[in-house]
Scaffold this motif. Sequence first.
Motif, mmCIF file in Angstrom:
data_model
loop_
_atom_site.group_PDB
_atom_site.id
_atom_site.type_symbol
_atom_site.label_atom_id
_atom_site.label_comp_id
_atom_site.label_asym_id
_atom_site.label_seq_id
_atom_site.Cartn_x
_atom_site.Cartn_y
_atom_site.Cartn_z
ATOM 1 N N GLY A 64 35.490 54.441 39.274
ATOM 2 C CA GLY A 64 36.636 55.296 39.264
ATOM 3 C C GLY A 64 37.001 54.998 37.624
ATOM 4 O O GLY A 64 36.221 54.749 36.538
ATOM 5 N N PRO A 65 38.155 55.898 37.445
ATOM 6 C CA PRO A 65 39.169 56.588 38.385
ATOM 7 C C PRO A 65 38.554 57.656 38.971
ATOM 8 O O PRO A 65 37.536 58.390 38.641
ATOM 9 N N GLY A 66 39.440 58.364 39.933
ATOM 10 C CA GLY A 66 39.198 59.361 40.887
ATOM 11 C C GLY A 66 39.863 59.248 41.997
ATOM 12 O O GLY A 66 40.773 58.560 42.399
ATOM 13 N N SER A 67 39.275 60.075 43.118
ATOM 14 C CA SER A 67 40.059 60.093 44.421
ATOM 15 C C SER A 67 39.753 58.910 45.044
ATOM 16 O O SER A 67 38.782 57.882 45.004
ATOM 17 N N PHE A 68 41.091 58.422 45.597
ATOM 18 C CA PHE A 68 41.078 57.235 46.140
ATOM 19 C C PHE A 68 40.049 56.824 47.154
ATOM 20 O O PHE A 68 39.471 55.857 47.295
ATOM 21 N N THR A 69 40.169 58.024 48.171
ATOM 22 C CA THR A 69 39.202 57.639 49.333
ATOM 23 C C THR A 69 37.823 57.566 48.744
ATOM 24 O O THR A 69 36.911 56.966 49.175
ATOM 25 N N GLY A 70 37.334 58.744 48.001
ATOM 26 C CA GLY A 70 35.873 58.690 47.256
ATOM 27 C C GLY A 70 35.662 57.430 46.785
ATOM 28 O O GLY A 70 34.405 56.858 46.955
ATOM 29 N N LEU A 71 36.603 56.849 45.882
ATOM 30 C CA LEU A 71 36.180 55.576 45.405
ATOM 31 C C LEU A 71 35.837 54.466 46.401
ATOM 32 O O LEU A 71 34.964 53.743 46.282
ATOM 33 N N ARG A 72 36.755 54.323 47.435
ATOM 34 C CA ARG A 72 36.596 53.282 48.393
ATOM 35 C C ARG A 72 35.135 53.378 49.255
ATOM 36 O O ARG A 72 34.638 52.551 49.449
ATOM 37 N N ILE A 73 34.847 54.870 49.524
ATOM 38 C CA ILE A 73 33.505 55.261 50.014
ATOM 39 C C ILE A 73 32.341 54.754 49.266
ATOM 40 O O ILE A 73 31.552 53.884 49.759
ATOM 41 N N ALA A 74 32.433 55.172 48.003
ATOM 42 C CA ALA A 74 31.203 54.543 47.152
ATOM 43 C C ALA A 74 31.140 52.909 47.099
ATOM 44 O O ALA A 74 30.112 52.273 47.037
ATOM 45 N N CYS A 75 32.321 52.308 46.768
ATOM 46 C CA CYS A 75 32.244 51.094 46.613
ATOM 47 C C CYS A 75 31.962 50.247 47.933
ATOM 48 O O CYS A 75 31.343 49.276 47.754
ATOM 49 N N GLY A 76 32.540 50.831 49.139
ATOM 50 C CA GLY A 76 32.369 50.200 50.230
ATOM 51 C C GLY A 76 31.039 50.214 50.833
ATOM 52 O O GLY A 76 30.188 49.279 51.249
ATOM 53 N N VAL A 77 30.027 51.445 50.579
ATOM 54 C CA VAL A 77 28.797 51.567 50.939
ATOM 55 C C VAL A 77 27.904 50.692 50.076
ATOM 56 O O VAL A 77 26.740 50.039 50.252
ATOM 57 N N ALA A 78 28.163 50.608 48.752
ATOM 58 C CA ALA A 78 27.553 49.738 47.760
ATOM 59 C C ALA A 78 27.772 48.351 48.386
ATOM 60 O O ALA A 78 26.743 47.364 48.113
ATOM 61 N N GLN A 79 28.847 47.829 48.547
ATOM 62 C CA GLN A 79 28.978 46.755 48.962
ATOM 63 C C GLN A 79 28.292 46.304 50.399
ATOM 64 O O GLN A 79 27.576 45.011 50.400
ATOM 65 N N GLY A 80 28.055 47.008 51.365
ATOM 66 C CA GLY A 80 27.590 46.852 52.608
ATOM 67 C C GLY A 80 26.148 46.736 52.303
ATOM 68 O O GLY A 80 25.309 46.154 53.003
ATOM 69 N N LEU A 81 25.534 47.697 51.575
ATOM 70 C CA LEU A 81 24.034 47.683 51.355
ATOM 71 C C LEU A 81 23.622 46.500 50.608
ATOM 72 O O LEU A 81 22.711 45.822 50.939
ATOM 73 N N ALA A 82 24.616 46.105 49.690
ATOM 74 C CA ALA A 82 24.203 44.840 48.774
ATOM 75 C C ALA A 82 24.293 43.723 49.670
ATOM 76 O O ALA A 82 23.532 42.460 49.523
ATOM 77 N N TYR A 83 25.321 43.354 50.529
ATOM 78 C CA TYR A 83 25.637 42.376 51.297
ATOM 79 C C TYR A 83 24.393 42.281 52.196
ATOM 80 O O TYR A 83 23.857 41.031 52.464
ATOM 81 N N ALA A 84 23.887 43.242 52.576
ATOM 82 C CA ALA A 84 22.516 43.380 53.645
ATOM 83 C C ALA A 84 21.363 42.860 53.006
ATOM 84 O O ALA A 84 20.380 42.472 53.836
ATOM 85 N N THR A 85 21.372 42.786 51.717
ATOM 86 C CA THR A 85 20.168 42.677 51.068
ATOM 87 C C THR A 85 20.368 41.690 50.050
ATOM 88 O O THR A 85 18.903 40.961 49.607
ATOM 89 N N GLY A 86 21.410 40.973 49.656
ATOM 90 C CA GLY A 86 21.653 40.083 48.779
ATOM 91 C C GLY A 86 21.414 40.500 47.393
ATOM 92 O O GLY A 86 21.340 39.784 46.331
ATOM 93 N N LEU A 87 21.547 41.961 47.073
ATOM 94 C CA LEU A 87 21.367 42.490 45.855
ATOM 95 C C LEU A 87 22.611 42.461 45.134
ATOM 96 O O LEU A 87 23.658 42.496 45.660
ATOM 97 N N PRO A 88 22.515 42.556 43.387
ATOM 98 C CA PRO A 88 23.898 42.493 42.799
ATOM 99 C C PRO A 88 24.249 43.862 42.699
ATOM 100 O O PRO A 88 23.765 44.894 42.912
ATOM 101 N N VAL A 89 25.732 44.016 42.237
ATOM 102 C CA VAL A 89 26.170 45.276 42.223
ATOM 103 C C VAL A 89 26.705 45.452 40.763
ATOM 104 O O VAL A 89 27.096 44.673 40.114
ATOM 105 N N ALA A 90 26.638 46.881 40.239
ATOM 106 C CA ALA A 90 27.326 47.164 39.063
ATOM 107 C C ALA A 90 28.168 48.369 39.216
ATOM 108 O O ALA A 90 27.925 49.304 39.754
ATOM 109 N N ALA A 91 29.564 48.031 38.813
ATOM 110 C CA ALA A 91 30.537 49.157 38.643
ATOM 111 C C ALA A 91 30.646 49.902 37.458
ATOM 112 O O ALA A 91 30.777 49.257 36.478
ATOM 113 N N ILE A 92 30.495 50.990 37.624
ATOM 114 C CA ILE A 92 30.516 52.088 36.495
ATOM 115 C C ILE A 92 31.797 52.840 36.326
ATOM 116 O O ILE A 92 32.137 53.541 37.214
ATOM 117 N N SER A 93 32.065 53.063 35.166
ATOM 118 C CA SER A 93 33.330 53.912 34.955
ATOM 119 C C SER A 93 32.946 55.353 35.099
ATOM 120 O O SER A 93 32.134 55.747 34.474
#
Length: 223
Positions: A64-93
């Motif tokens: 973000g910043p950006g669309s509230f719904t869009g930001l939640r989608i990208a973050c949620g998918v990144a978190q879900g995939l990372a939780y499933a695999t134990g991978l780290p995450v990077a949040a980029i402006s």
Amino acid sequence: MKILALETSTEFCSVALSLDGTVSGQEILAGRNHSEMILPMVQKFLAEAELALQQLDGIAFGAGPGSFTGLRIACGVAQGLAYATGLPVAAISTLEAVAQQTDAEKVIVALDARMGELYYAAYQKSASADWTIINPPALCLPQQAPAVSGNGWHGCGSGFDVYPDLSQLYREHIQQIHYELHPRAHEVAQLALPKFRDGACVDPAHAMPVYIRNKVALKENER
């Protein structure tokens, strides 16, 4: 290093894969269908690269910043995939991801935030080719955009198209305007690479969107 990047902060949905510094990506005009499109795009990219999710070194997303719904989608998918695999995450402006698309040394990014406002930031490229923040990401009225010094600046983003007064405000400073630029996963992947190399990534539980705006609707007495 293998990095998957996701970007859904605008009407565009994009996915990118960085393999040892070489980035390939795909972008689709999704409208409001990001949630239906993002995972099939990820699966397609990984299949074409003959990679399993577990073989990645990390997952990056446009925070973000950006669309509230869009930001939640990208973050949620990144978190879900990372939780499933134990991978780290990077949040980029998302604003820095726009700046990254130019060859300019000094960039003003202004994206239309609706409601008569802008998502704004100004960056300057350092000697190491990293972006130094001159004016931090903020939400502001076009006529109240922060000042910059000197000339040779490049303006980027929909804010310059939607609010012509912004171009007038910076008329003595801007050399060129790139109206069409918007956040993409390709640049999210590029900006994430040094974060993963330097260990500047986070646990999926701590990956959060950057909204900047606290609410999206005005009460009747606030209009």
